[in-house]
Write an enzyme that holds these catalytic residues in place. Structure first.
Site, mmCIF file in Angstrom:
data_model
loop_
_atom_site.group_PDB
_atom_site.id
_atom_site.type_symbol
_atom_site.label_atom_id
_atom_site.label_comp_id
_atom_site.label_asym_id
_atom_site.label_seq_id
_atom_site.Cartn_x
_atom_site.Cartn_y
_atom_site.Cartn_z
ATOM 1 N N LEU A 152 0.862 -1.180 0.000
ATOM 2 C CA LEU A 152 0.000 0.000 0.000
ATOM 3 C C LEU A 152 0.897 1.228 0.000
ATOM 4 O O LEU A 152 2.028 1.185 0.493
ATOM 5 C CB LEU A 152 -0.909 0.024 1.228
ATOM 6 C CG LEU A 152 -1.965 -1.080 1.358
ATOM 7 C CD1 LEU A 152 -2.679 -0.969 2.701
ATOM 8 C CD2 LEU A 152 -2.978 -1.017 0.226
ATOM 9 N N ASP A 153 0.408 2.329 -0.558
ATOM 10 C CA ASP A 153 1.168 3.569 -0.515
ATOM 11 C C ASP A 153 1.379 4.009 0.927
ATOM 12 O O ASP A 153 0.608 3.664 1.823
ATOM 13 C CB ASP A 153 0.426 4.676 -1.272
ATOM 14 C CG ASP A 153 0.409 4.433 -2.775
ATOM 15 O OD1 ASP A 153 1.225 3.607 -3.246
ATOM 16 O OD2 ASP A 153 -0.414 5.060 -3.469
ATOM 17 N N LYS A 154 2.403 4.798 1.124
ATOM 18 C CA LYS A 154 2.739 5.315 2.455
ATOM 19 C C LYS A 154 1.544 5.999 3.108
ATOM 20 O O LYS A 154 1.280 5.827 4.306
ATOM 21 C CB LYS A 154 3.908 6.302 2.330
ATOM 22 C CG LYS A 154 4.266 7.045 3.611
ATOM 23 C CD LYS A 154 5.385 8.039 3.350
ATOM 24 C CE LYS A 154 5.666 8.886 4.594
ATOM 25 N NZ LYS A 154 6.750 9.867 4.356
ATOM 26 N N THR A 156 -1.659 5.557 2.448
ATOM 27 C CA THR A 156 -2.889 4.767 2.454
ATOM 28 C C THR A 156 -2.964 3.911 3.708
ATOM 29 O O THR A 156 -1.972 3.327 4.129
ATOM 30 C CB THR A 156 -2.961 3.861 1.208
ATOM 31 O OG1 THR A 156 -2.828 4.669 0.032
ATOM 32 C CG2 THR A 156 -4.286 3.121 1.152
#
Length: 377
Positions: A152-154, A156
């Protein structure tokens, strides 16, 4: 410097090198002992002073500002920075408290905001760094490190799957790659998508943005364009990736919406790009994709800022409101049924819903009795 001991005539004082049996007067002993004990007293006073200063500094940090804007900013900063500078053991302990599901094959956590999954330039601590520590906390000192199944993105939050064995991690990764894992994200958008439900099917590629702040962003690379009102197919870019996102508005006001997103593909920053550049409804707190030409804090309307309790100059503190709400994993390994995993919203996300007047939907519909439903605490 300690005061010198007064000598009484005819009496020798004991020293470290004195032999046993030497005599001394009671008066001289009490004077010298009080003088030599001044050093530990000074150290004690210094320690007390340092403790008092530390408590005073701590009180300043947690002091609630009287200004509502400053109070809101402090609240957002606390939500978004609380896990960015901690000891690896502390982070591993926090992740162990966020376990949503655990069995012989998998460990599923509720990923916190602002924490990168992998290391990189400027990253001091990431989830992959503490997986060996987390495994030992769960299975003892001889436990092998856990393995990442996806990322997951930082910025998110939400459902994130780990595996005990590398082979199991590869199997789960293959499920993601072949689109057998159903994913649902929740996002708060600036403005309301029209129509209220649909599919965004526009390829995405990475492109360099020219200007004062030269940088790279993911952007749309459509296969069609309008020519005098007619849709004309154009040659697809060799760097473009197929990207498909289903969306549905769950709740809306005149200026914002809570949107459920189901990415069919998994391209980098796909949801953010499709919402911002495809539907003209950037995610709240998306300071990268709200404007193509520059990197700057997201511009918000006066009404939205008022509801959030912020000024435009403080908009940079707004975190990205994108949450991996739900995953449905097919039967795998020793598990003979689907596993439906649902993560509760982070506190800042729930507070923003309340402030913006957006309704929380009813309990998510499960896939039926055959699916095992697990929801985060």
């Amino acid at each position: 410097m300690a005061a010198p001991c007064l000598r009484t005539p005819g009496v020798q004082l004991l020293s470290m090198s004195s032999r046993p049996g030497r005599l001394f007067t009671p008066g001289s002993w009490s004077f010298c002992s009080s003088a030599t004990s001044s050093r530990p007293l000074n150290a004690q006073r210094l320690a007390e002073k340092l403790r008092a200063q530390k408590q005073e500094q701590k009180a300043k940090e947690v002091r609630v500002p009287t200004n509502p804007v400053q109070r809101r900013v402090q609240e957002l900063v606390r939500f978004t920075q609380q896990l960015q500078r901690v000891h690896p053991n502390v982070l591993a302990k926090e992740l162990s408290r966020r376990i949503l599901h655990q069995d012989n094959d998998l460990v599923v956590i509720n990923k916190p905001y602002g924490l990168p999954v992998h290391g990189g330039p400027g990253v001091q601590l990431c989830i992959s760094d503490v997986l060996p520590i987390l495994a030992k906390m769960l299975h003892g000192h001889k436990a092998e490190p856990l393995h990442l199944c996806h990322r997951l993105d930082k910025e998110t939050t939400g459902v994130m799957v780990l595996a005990w064995e590398k082979d199991m991690a590869h199997q789960v990764q293959e499920l993601f790659r072949t689109r057998q894992v159903e994913k649902k994200y929740w996002a708060i958008t600036v403005r309301v998508p029209l129509p209220s439900a649909g599919v965004v099917d526009i390829p995405i590629k990475e492109k360099e943005v020219q200007g004062p702040q030269q940088h790279h962003k993911m952007t749309l690379s459509p296969s069609y364009r309008l020519d005098n009102g007619k849709t004309v197919k154009v040659r697809a870019s060799r760097d473009a990736h197929i990207a498909v996102t289903q969306y549905q508005v769950l709740s809306s006001t005149s200026s914002s919406a809570l949107v459920e997103l189901q990415p069919v593909t998994g391209i980098k920053h796909q949801l953010r790009v499709h919402l911002s550049f495809g539907l003209d409804c950037p995610i709240l707190g998306d300071h990268k994709y709200s404007d193509w030409t520059r990197l700057a804090p997201q511009k918000l309307s006066a009404g939205t800022l008022k509801k959030l309790g912020l000024q435009q100059s403080k908009a940079r503190y707004i975190p990205l409101h994108l949450h991996a709400r739900q995953l449905i994993l097919p039967a795998l390994g020793s598990r003979t049924e689907e596993l439906l995993l649902t993560c509760k919203l982070p506190h800042f996300f729930a507070r923003s819903l309340l402030r913006l007047g957006l309704d929380m939907p009813d309990q998510d519909q499960s896939r039926g009795n055959e699916a095992r439903h697990v929801e985060a605490r």
